[in-house]
Design an enzyme around this catalytic site. Structure first.
Site, mmCIF file in Angstrom:
data_model
loop_
_atom_site.group_PDB
_atom_site.id
_atom_site.type_symbol
_atom_site.label_atom_id
_atom_site.label_comp_id
_atom_site.label_asym_id
_atom_site.label_seq_id
_atom_site.Cartn_x
_atom_site.Cartn_y
_atom_site.Cartn_z
ATOM 1 N N ALA A 15 0.978 -1.373 0.131
ATOM 2 C CA ALA A 15 -0.092 0.066 -0.062
ATOM 3 C C ALA A 15 1.008 1.418 0.083
ATOM 4 C CB ALA A 15 -0.872 0.082 1.350
ATOM 5 N N GLU A 38 10.288 2.565 6.169
ATOM 6 C CA GLU A 38 10.308 1.453 6.239
ATOM 7 C C GLU A 38 11.147 0.660 7.259
ATOM 8 O OE1 GLU A 38 9.636 -2.510 6.551
ATOM 9 O OE2 GLU A 38 8.144 -1.239 5.373
ATOM 10 N N SER A 44 8.510 -3.486 -0.772
ATOM 11 C CA SER A 44 7.452 -3.838 -2.084
ATOM 12 C C SER A 44 7.648 -5.419 -2.418
ATOM 13 C CB SER A 44 7.816 -2.995 -3.225
ATOM 14 O OG SER A 44 7.596 -1.654 -3.389
ATOM 15 N N CYS A 48 2.653 -12.828 0.479
ATOM 16 C CA CYS A 48 1.894 -14.057 -0.011
ATOM 17 C C CYS A 48 2.763 -15.179 -0.487
ATOM 18 C CB CYS A 48 0.687 -13.460 -1.119
ATOM 19 S SG CYS A 48 -0.198 -12.243 -0.336
ATOM 20 N N ARG A 75 13.328 7.193 -8.609
ATOM 21 C CA ARG A 75 11.900 7.682 -9.015
ATOM 22 C C ARG A 75 11.875 9.105 -8.205
ATOM 23 N NH1 ARG A 75 7.186 4.055 -9.998
ATOM 24 N NH2 ARG A 75 6.518 5.492 -11.332
ATOM 25 N N TYR A 433 -17.429 -22.016 -22.866
ATOM 26 C CA TYR A 433 -17.527 -23.322 -22.650
ATOM 27 C C TYR A 433 -16.724 -24.256 -23.958
ATOM 28 C CZ TYR A 433 -19.132 -28.255 -23.891
ATOM 29 O OH TYR A 433 -18.824 -29.434 -24.264
#
Length: 460
Positions: A15, A38, A44, A48, A75, A433
């Site tokens: 986020a 952080e 990043s 999961c 950046r 299908y």
């Protein structure tokens, strides 16, 4: 004359850094300075993916990192790693941070603030919980520590505490490492996000894979040996030998900072926001990811759901709004998928107890089908359970347990839930299908037909 604003972000994962990246797209460094804090070693990254890295399906830790700190800095995002925010001064528009390497503390002012502090793993205060050999799997550091233990441990017995998404995924990972795996869980069946009858299918499949499951049992202690390392997991009735223990009990919103700052929290402990992801009552503070509560579009209540999909969407919306644009996050229907070995598990919408909790009357329909035409090679069994509102026939929830080709079918139901469709309308959807992909009637539509009949039979 251009005035440069400062956007401060607490949290450098999904986020937080999605918000930073989107805000940077909206405004250049001469208009918007972006400072992100952080406390960990990585930015990043995909939490999961950790079980699949541990299992060996993902080869290296670096494959789970979407963007490194240096890539963010290139950046024009001032990402300060290993730096923990310890206080939010809302009236003063500033945050206090501490460099975890040097101990140095400093205040940083902000014009706009994003809170993306994520979630913390549930770690009960049990005897022996901090013993060597007991692991959580929340961060890449956690994953590396577990792999190191697996590589240097002579024994081959593992106990997983908790049978939710992380628990069952870690059971598979440990099985692939050649461990004898026992899963101990307080719930009636594995995967409490399913109804017990569907969880039973998961239990039976895990047992068939050689995973011992012990449901309805609370852990009372982590037993250690003379060397201080874990040697067993204790319950009221038994001890389960363990050379390694993995905690998969779940997570809670990490909102201690927000609570101390007096920001509004919901019943689940998550920050409350409006549709633009602004913290309620604060025009210059946004929050997103695992530290917030979101609107459940089916029940109409706030929920805490810790998923990277939501966190990335929150970040995009926050970044757009903080950068001078506009975006909203309408809510969720609670879609999630997982797997343990060859078994695929999916759910969206409400369980039976969720429907009862909000006062909905409902009918259920459960069917067994196959992932492909029954005559086509590779057709695998699948069970689909569907909930529909009793009088209106509105779709309330779907759960799927099956083999290859089962889990992602839940997306059909997720779209239908978001659209507020009835189960009868679901039967008429023009789905794709061909025998290699589906029976003539897709299993989700077969369940919808049965649910439609149940709604009619129940009457008004």
């Amino acid at each position: 004359m251009t005035t440069t604003e400062r956007l401060v972000i607490i949290g450098g994962d999904a986020a937080g850094m999605s918000a930073a990246s989107q805000a940077r797209r909206m405004k250049g460094p001469d208009e918007l300075e972006i400072v992100a804090f952080e406390r960990g070693h990585f930015s990043s990254f995909s939490a999961c993916g950790i079980p699949y890295w541990v299992s060996g399906d993902v080869g290296t830790r670096e494959e789970l990192i979407a963007r490194t700190p240096q890539e963010h800095r290139e950046r024009a995002i001032d990402l300060r790693m290993r730096t923990e925010v310890t206080e939010i001064d809302v009236p003063g528009g500033r945050v206090r941070s501490r460099d975890l390497e040097t101990g140095e503390e400093a205040w940083t002012g902000y014009d706009k603030l994003v809170i993306a502090t994520g979630a913390r793993p549930v770690r009960p205060a049990l005897p022996g919980i901090d013993a060597p050999g007991v692991h959580g799997v929340q961060t890449l550091d956690d994953g590396q520590a577990l792999l190191d233990t697996l590589d240097r441990t002579d024994g081959r017995r593992a106990v997983v505490v908790g049978a939710g998404y992380i628990g069952v995924e870690m059971a598979e990972a440990l099985l692939k490492h050649g461990y004898e795996v026992t899963v101990v869980d307080r719930g009636e069946q594995p995967m409490a996000t399913l109804d017990p009858d569907m969880g039973r299918l998961v239990h039976d499949a895990m047992s068939g894979m050689g995973i011992t499951t012990v449901p309805g049992t609370a852990v009372t202690a982590i037993v250690t040996g003379a060397d201080g390392r874990v040697r067993a997991v204790a319950t009221d009735d038994a001890e389960y030998p363990a050379d390694v223990v993995v905690l998969g009990i779940g997570v809670a919103p990490e909102t201690a900072l927000a609570r101390a700052a007096g920001l509004p929290l919901g019943s689940h402990g998550g920050l409350l926001t409006d549709l633009a992801m602004r913290v309620r009552g604060h025009d210059d503070i946004w929050a997103g990811g695992d530290c917030v509560e979101v609107l459940d579009l089916v029940s109409g209540r706030e929920r805490h759901i810790a998923l990277g999909t939501h966190a990335n969407k929150h970040g995009q919306i926050i970044g757009a709004n903080a950068g001078g644009g506009y975006g909203t996050f309408p809510g969720v229907v609670g879609t999630a998928v997982s797997k343990v070995c060859e078994l695929e598990i999916a759910r969206t919408g409400l369980r039976e107890k969720d429907a009862r909790a909000v006062g909905l009357q409902y009918v259920t329909a459960t069917i067994e089908s196959t992932s492909r035409a029954g005559y086509f090679p590779g057709a695998a069994p699948m069970t689909v359970k569907m909930l529909a509102e009793r009088r209106t026939g509105r779709l309330l929830g779907v759960q799927i347990v099956g083999r290859e080709g089962a889990a992602k079918r839940v997306d059909i139901a997720a779209v239908a839930l978001t659209a507020g469709m009835t189960v009868e309308q679901l039967t008429a959807l023009d789905l794709g299908y061909a025998p290699p992909f589906s029976p003539v009637w897709d299993p989700v539509q077969v369940a919808a037909r049965k649910a439609t009949s149940a709604v009619r039979a129940a009457g008004a």
